[in-house]
Motif scaffolding. Structure first.
Motif, PDB file in Angstrom:
ATOM      1  N   GLY A 240       0.834  -1.183   0.000  1.00  0.00           N
ATOM      2  CA  GLY A 240       0.000   0.000   0.000  1.00  0.00           C
ATOM      3  C   GLY A 240       0.875   1.241   0.000  1.00  0.00           C
ATOM      4  N   LEU A 241       0.411   2.274  -0.648  1.00  0.00           N
ATOM      5  CA  LEU A 241       1.214   3.481  -0.800  1.00  0.00           C
ATOM      6  C   LEU A 241       0.346   4.710  -0.576  1.00  0.00           C
ATOM      7  N   GLY A 242       0.754   5.570   0.354  1.00  0.00           N
ATOM      8  CA  GLY A 242       0.054   6.821   0.574  1.00  0.00           C
ATOM      9  C   GLY A 242       0.411   7.838  -0.497  1.00  0.00           C
ATOM     10  N   TYR A 243      -0.396   8.902  -0.595  1.00  0.00           N
ATOM     11  CA  TYR A 243      -0.165   9.888  -1.646  1.00  0.00           C
ATOM     12  C   TYR A 243      -0.572  11.278  -1.157  1.00  0.00           C
ATOM     13  N   GLY A 244       0.337  12.232  -1.347  1.00  0.00           N
ATOM     14  CA  GLY A 244       0.067  13.613  -0.969  1.00  0.00           C
ATOM     15  C   GLY A 244       0.193  14.578  -2.121  1.00  0.00           C
ATOM     16  N   GLY A 245       0.171  14.058  -3.343  1.00  0.00           N
ATOM     17  CA  GLY A 245       0.283  14.913  -4.524  1.00  0.00           C
ATOM     18  C   GLY A 245       1.679  14.984  -5.101  1.00  0.00           C
ATOM     19  N   GLY A 246       2.674  14.436  -4.381  1.00  0.00           N
ATOM     20  CA  GLY A 246       4.054  14.424  -4.871  1.00  0.00           C
ATOM     21  C   GLY A 246       4.550  13.007  -5.064  1.00  0.00           C
ATOM     22  N   ARG A 247       5.779  12.885  -5.500  1.00  0.00           N
ATOM     23  CA  ARG A 247       6.338  11.565  -5.803  1.00  0.00           C
ATOM     24  C   ARG A 247       6.484  10.720  -4.545  1.00  0.00           C
ATOM     25  N   LYS A 248       6.085   9.449  -4.632  1.00  0.00           N
ATOM     26  CA  LYS A 248       6.172   8.512  -3.517  1.00  0.00           C
ATOM     27  C   LYS A 248       6.374   7.119  -4.094  1.00  0.00           C
ATOM     28  N   SER A 249       7.247   6.311  -3.479  1.00  0.00           N
ATOM     29  CA  SER A 249       7.498   4.967  -4.006  1.00  0.00           C
ATOM     30  C   SER A 249       7.628   3.966  -2.868  1.00  0.00           C
ATOM     31  N   ARG A 250       7.410   2.691  -3.212  1.00  0.00           N
ATOM     32  CA  ARG A 250       7.558   1.602  -2.257  1.00  0.00           C
ATOM     33  C   ARG A 250       7.755   0.304  -3.035  1.00  0.00           C
ATOM     34  N   SER A 251       8.530  -0.622  -2.441  1.00  0.00           N
ATOM     35  CA  SER A 251       8.825  -1.894  -3.109  1.00  0.00           C
ATOM     36  C   SER A 251       8.111  -3.052  -2.417  1.00  0.00           C
ATOM     37  N   LEU A 252       7.787  -4.078  -3.208  1.00  0.00           N
ATOM     38  CA  LEU A 252       7.343  -5.334  -2.628  1.00  0.00           C
ATOM     39  C   LEU A 252       8.495  -5.935  -1.833  1.00  0.00           C
ATOM     40  N   GLY A 253       8.166  -6.743  -0.834  1.00  0.00           N
ATOM     41  CA  GLY A 253       9.208  -7.400  -0.062  1.00  0.00           C
ATOM     42  C   GLY A 253      10.019  -8.362  -0.914  1.00  0.00           C
ATOM     43  N   PRO A 254      11.220  -8.726  -0.452  1.00  0.00           N
ATOM     44  CA  PRO A 254      12.061  -9.662  -1.211  1.00  0.00           C
ATOM     45  C   PRO A 254      11.338 -10.986  -1.451  1.00  0.00           C
ATOM     46  N   LEU A 255      11.405 -11.460  -2.673  1.00  0.00           N
ATOM     47  CA  LEU A 255      10.793 -12.730  -3.049  1.00  0.00           C
ATOM     48  C   LEU A 255      11.884 -13.719  -3.441  1.00  0.00           C
ATOM     49  N   PRO A 256      11.694 -15.007  -3.171  1.00  0.00           N
ATOM     50  CA  PRO A 256      12.721 -15.989  -3.514  1.00  0.00           C
ATOM     51  C   PRO A 256      12.717 -16.299  -5.003  1.00  0.00           C
ATOM     52  N   PRO A 257      13.779 -16.883  -5.515  1.00  0.00           N
ATOM     53  CA  PRO A 257      13.738 -17.382  -6.889  1.00  0.00           C
ATOM     54  C   PRO A 257      12.630 -18.418  -7.026  1.00  0.00           C
ATOM     55  N   VAL A 258      11.976 -18.434  -8.166  1.00  0.00           N
ATOM     56  CA  VAL A 258      10.880 -19.370  -8.402  1.00  0.00           C
ATOM     57  C   VAL A 258      11.412 -20.804  -8.370  1.00  0.00           C
ATOM     58  N   ALA A 259      10.797 -21.643  -7.537  1.00  0.00           N
ATOM     59  CA  ALA A 259      11.234 -23.035  -7.392  1.00  0.00           C
ATOM     60  C   ALA A 259      10.063 -23.904  -6.956  1.00  0.00           C
ATOM     61  N   HIS A 260      10.021 -25.126  -7.452  1.00  0.00           N
ATOM     62  CA  HIS A 260       8.967 -26.064  -7.090  1.00  0.00           C
ATOM     63  C   HIS A 260       8.933 -26.291  -5.582  1.00  0.00           C
ATOM     64  N   ALA A 261      10.103 -26.326  -4.940  1.00  0.00           N
ATOM     65  CA  ALA A 261      10.188 -26.626  -3.511  1.00  0.00           C
ATOM     66  C   ALA A 261       9.736 -25.469  -2.622  1.00  0.00           C
ATOM     67  N   ASN A 262       9.492 -24.290  -3.193  1.00  0.00           N
ATOM     68  CA  ASN A 262       9.026 -23.176  -2.376  1.00  0.00           C
ATOM     69  C   ASN A 262       7.703 -23.483  -1.679  1.00  0.00           C
ATOM     70  N   ARG A 263       6.940 -24.428  -2.215  1.00  0.00           N
ATOM     71  CA  ARG A 263       5.633 -24.770  -1.637  1.00  0.00           C
ATOM     72  C   ARG A 263       5.734 -25.333  -0.225  1.00  0.00           C
ATOM     73  N   TYR A 264       6.923 -25.734   0.176  1.00  0.00           N
ATOM     74  CA  TYR A 264       7.084 -26.316   1.503  1.00  0.00           C
ATOM     75  C   TYR A 264       7.394 -25.274   2.570  1.00  0.00           C
ATOM     76  N   SER A 265       7.451 -24.011   2.169  1.00  0.00           N
ATOM     77  CA  SER A 265       7.707 -22.945   3.129  1.00  0.00           C
ATOM     78  C   SER A 265       6.441 -22.653   3.939  1.00  0.00           C
ATOM     79  N   SER A 266       6.630 -22.071   5.110  1.00  0.00           N
ATOM     80  CA  SER A 266       5.500 -21.638   5.925  1.00  0.00           C
ATOM     81  C   SER A 266       5.117 -20.189   5.634  1.00  0.00           C
ATOM     82  N   ALA A 267       5.903 -19.483   4.829  1.00  0.00           N
ATOM     83  CA  ALA A 267       5.639 -18.084   4.504  1.00  0.00           C
ATOM     84  C   ALA A 267       4.844 -17.999   3.204  1.00  0.00           C
ATOM     85  N   ARG A 268       3.742 -17.247   3.226  1.00  0.00           N
ATOM     86  CA  ARG A 268       2.878 -17.152   2.046  1.00  0.00           C
ATOM     87  C   ARG A 268       3.612 -16.620   0.830  1.00  0.00           C
TER      88      ARG A 268
END
Length: 379
Positions: A240-268
């Motif tokens: 989510g990003l707030g806005y006051g009429g000027g430039r504002k930016s935000r990044s998604l959190g770090p994501l792992p490389p795509v892998a079949h085994a990622n399904r075994y993680s407890s993190a969504r």
């Protein structure tokens, strides 16, 4: 509507239907005992209405005995601005004994997340349903999620932005690749993009709202909602990003490389990056931006980065349905380079859900979903 009247869904197809303001709609699936099934529901509320922040769409999947396999809810979020929202449910073949491993009939239930909420829309909502099946890997692979991936904050992509108009839905999402992409977004509007991400690649996304010479006296605390979905339309992460009429930016959190085994993680955010294919970005500018800054467009920039060399996939024992859903092809990369925005060729069926009507077809790929009026009606 009861499960007795449930309409059957076939893996690999997409369906258009409607969702009533109260009650549940049931769909039937016949599944084997070897493949994983992903079912998603995208709800499109009518434009021009406020909505409770807790309202949205809820999906659940159960076996024929009524035992739960999975449940997911997607809401409009802090902005309370109605827009397309997507939830998914998974029937996954588990190495542990599970009541959802057996072949047989399963039921997908779709309902409003908060039908009794204040100011909930009394109208039926458009819905789009998709079903994707994934076979087991051909050989026994890892049974735990990788732990040695780079989880440091990504460096946003740099360079001159290239104009790339967003699409109006998943089926007509505009393809983009690594680079900096620019469009204008109006209050209440949702833009869709898709990024081909191959096995072994790591996706980074930064969203930026720019100034447009508007009054900077106001502030919208939840101006931009950016959701990232995987190839089966399962939500990976959001910001989510707030806005006051000027430039504002935000990044998604770090994501792992795509892998079949990622399904075994407890993190969504990790478990949802379990396969290659087109990852979708849905950017929604909340309707309340118009209250302080008018109905004019706001500059939107997406900085997309891809790290890692494409690798071989898990070597499935069978064929996914649709066949190319977990694959990045040369055509996908070409579309990302050139900005293709044509439909994905997915066949659609319009369902007549009992007691609701014939099921109104969504406009092209969820429709050109824009807000027709200000978020709050004038007194």
């Amino acid at each position: 509507m009861s499960t007795t009247d449930a309409v059957e869904l076939l893996p690999g197809l997409s369906y258009r239907s409607t969702l009533p303001p109260d009650g549940k709609v049931h769909y039937r699936l016949r599944l084997d005992g070897t493949t994983t099934l992903y079912a998603s529901a995208t709800a499109v509320p009518p434009a021009g209405r406020d909505a409770p922040v807790t309202d949205g769409v809820k999906v659940s999947l159960r076996n024929s005995d009524g035992r739960s396999c999975d449940v997911d809810t997607a809401s409009f979020g802090a902005g309370g601005s109605p827009h397309p929202v997507t939830a998914w449910a998974v029937r996954e073949i588990s190495p542990r004994n599970s009541p959802c491993d057996d072949a047989g009939t399963y039921y997908l239930t779709v309902e409003r997340a908060d039908p009794d909420g204040r100011n909930s829309s009394p109208d039926a909502w458009e819905t789009e349903l998709t079903t994707v099946s994934e076979p087991a890997p051909g050989t026994t692979g890892a049974t735990s999620a990788p732990e040695d991936w780079n989880s440091g904050p990504p460096t946003p992509a740099t360079g001159e932005p290239e104009r790339r108009a967003g699409g109006a839905g998943f089926a007509v999402a505009t393809a983009v690749g690594e680079g900096v992409w620019r469009d204008d977004i109006r209050p209440g509007q949702t833009l869709f993009y898709k990024v081909p991400v191959d096995w072994g690649q790591q996706l980074h996304v930064t969203a930026e709202l720019g100034g447009a010479g508007m009054n900077a006296g106001g502030y919208a605390a939840a101006a931009l909602d950016l959701d990232l979905y995987n190839p089966a339309r399962g939500r990976v992460d959001d910001l989510g990003l707030g806005y006051g009429g000027g430039r504002k930016s935000r990044s998604l959190g770090p994501l792992p490389p795509v892998a079949h085994a990622n399904r075994y993680s407890s993190a969504r955010q990790v478990t949802a990056t379990r396969f290659a294919g087109s990852y979708y970005l849905a950017a929604h500018l909340t309707a309340e931006v118009a209250d302080d800054f008018g109905d004019g467009p706001v500059p939107l920039t997406l900085r997309v980065g891809l790290d890692g060399t494409p690798q071989d996939g898990p070597g499935y024992a069978g064929q996914p349905v649709p066949a190319d859903v977990f694959t990045v092809t040369g055509e996908d990369r070409e579309a990302a380079a050139e900005g293709g925005s044509a439909g994905d060729g997915t066949p659609y069926r319009v369902l007549a859900v009992g007691g609701i009507g014939t099921g109104s077809a969504l406009l092209v790929g969820l429709g050109v979903w824009t807000l027709a009026a200000r978020r709050r009606a004038l007194p």
